[in-house]
Design a protein around this motif. Structure first.
Motif: not given
Length: 321
Positions: A128-135, A152-154, A183-193, A195-196
């Motif tokens: 999860v993104k850093d701002a998401f409250p779940a630990r 939303s989950f990529g 279109r790949g895990g790298a794109d999903a990771a970029r948007d997670l970083a 906060g998208t």
């Protein structure tokens, strides 16, 4: 045309000899290894890590050919239609067991390929993104139940290993997330970083860099054992989902009819390479775990996997793009 029974009998007796002789002289020329995905991806990187050493053991060049398109089925079709002489092989991934339930009117049958070996697996993670409250995973599930369909989950794409694992996780957890295919895990990771998206279910390879940078955090891994690089991250299995084990994987298959002695020799070379420490270390750097199952075990894995994926695709209503 007159055909003599003696001639037919002689031809029939000669056939096993020809097949044996062919297997004994194989390989006599370069080998083509079709990777049905883009260069630089997980499957391609694993192929280019393992097969240079396989080439050295067999004494012939192995040429990696990227034949992309249609979820891997373009490259698979090319191999299915190739001569079954041991000079064309398919290095496929989880789409090999998903596509039969997803794609219609294929010009070949995925079940007809000859299994050789599951070469490696790529464990996946829930992050999860850093701002998401779940630990913790429990807190994520609680948040999802409180806001059904809002989180939303990529994943690395529609009908990928990540997407199917996400569907299974939702089903077992009794939650509803909004799937965002990339279109790949790298794109999903970029948007997670950025906060998208709130979270992702992608390979540890793709998620690792942004987790290390502090822009995201892992809550669970989707395989049955904790990862050596992330020992503090629990498995889904120990987080209330017994038996949960879904990873991306790569494996080697051959066209139907490829002689068993050739298949066994190729398997032997792959198994030998996967025991070598430099290769294992390089695979670990890719986020992969060496496997090296034999043809019988890999064949059983593929048969069971096709059944599991068919059920998931049907229950989740997944369709090809």
């Amino acid at each position: 045309m007159t055909i003599h029974r003696r001639g037919l009998l002689g031809a029939a007796l000669a056939m096993p000899f020809v097949a044996t002789a062919s297997a004994q002289t194989w390989p006599a020329r370069s080998i083509r290894l079709v990777v049905p995905f883009a260069a630089g991806g997980a499957a391609d990187s694993a192929a280019r890590t393992v097969f240079p050493r396989v080439s050295e053991i067999l004494g012939q060049t192995i040429v990696v050919e990227n034949r992309t398109g249609a979820g891997g089925s373009i490259g698979a079709a090319a191999v299915a239609q190739a001569a079954a002489d041991g000079y064309t092989w398919l290095f496929d991934a989880s789409s090999h067991i998903v596509n039969p339930s997803l794609l219609r009117n294929l010009p070949f049958d995925y079940a007809s390929f000859v299994p050789v070996s599951q070469v490696a697996s790529f464990p996946q993670v829930i992050a999860v993104k850093d701002a998401f409250p779940a630990r913790s995973l429990a807190e994520l599930i609680e948040a999802a139940k409180a806001r059904p369909g809002e989180l939303s989950f990529g994943t690395q794409g529609n009908a990928t290993a990540g997407h199917l694992a996400l569907e299974l996780f939702q089903s077992q957890a009794g939650i509803k997330l909004t799937h965002v295919p990339y279109r790949g895990g790298a794109d999903a990771a970029r948007d997670l970083a950025a906060g998208t998206v709130d979270g992702v279910l992608i390979t540890a390879l793709s998620a690792g860099p942004i987790v290390q940078s502090g822009r995201a955090r892992m809550l669970a891994v989707t395989v049955t054992e904790r990862l050596a690089n992330w020992p503090a991250v629990p498995t889904l299995n120990e987080s209330g989902f017994p038996g949960f084990d879904m990873s991306e994987w790569v494996g080697l298959v051959a066209p139907s009819g490829t002689p068993a002695p050739i298949v066994q020799r190729m398997y032997g070379a792959v198994a030998e390479v996967l025991k070598e420490q430099p290769v294992r270390e390089r695979l670990a750097q890719l986020g992969a775990v060496p496997v090296g199952t034999d043809p019988e075990v890999f064949g059983r894995f593929l048969r069971e996997g096709r059944g599991t994926m068919a059920r998931l695709v049907r229950e989740a209503g997944i369709q090809a793009n």
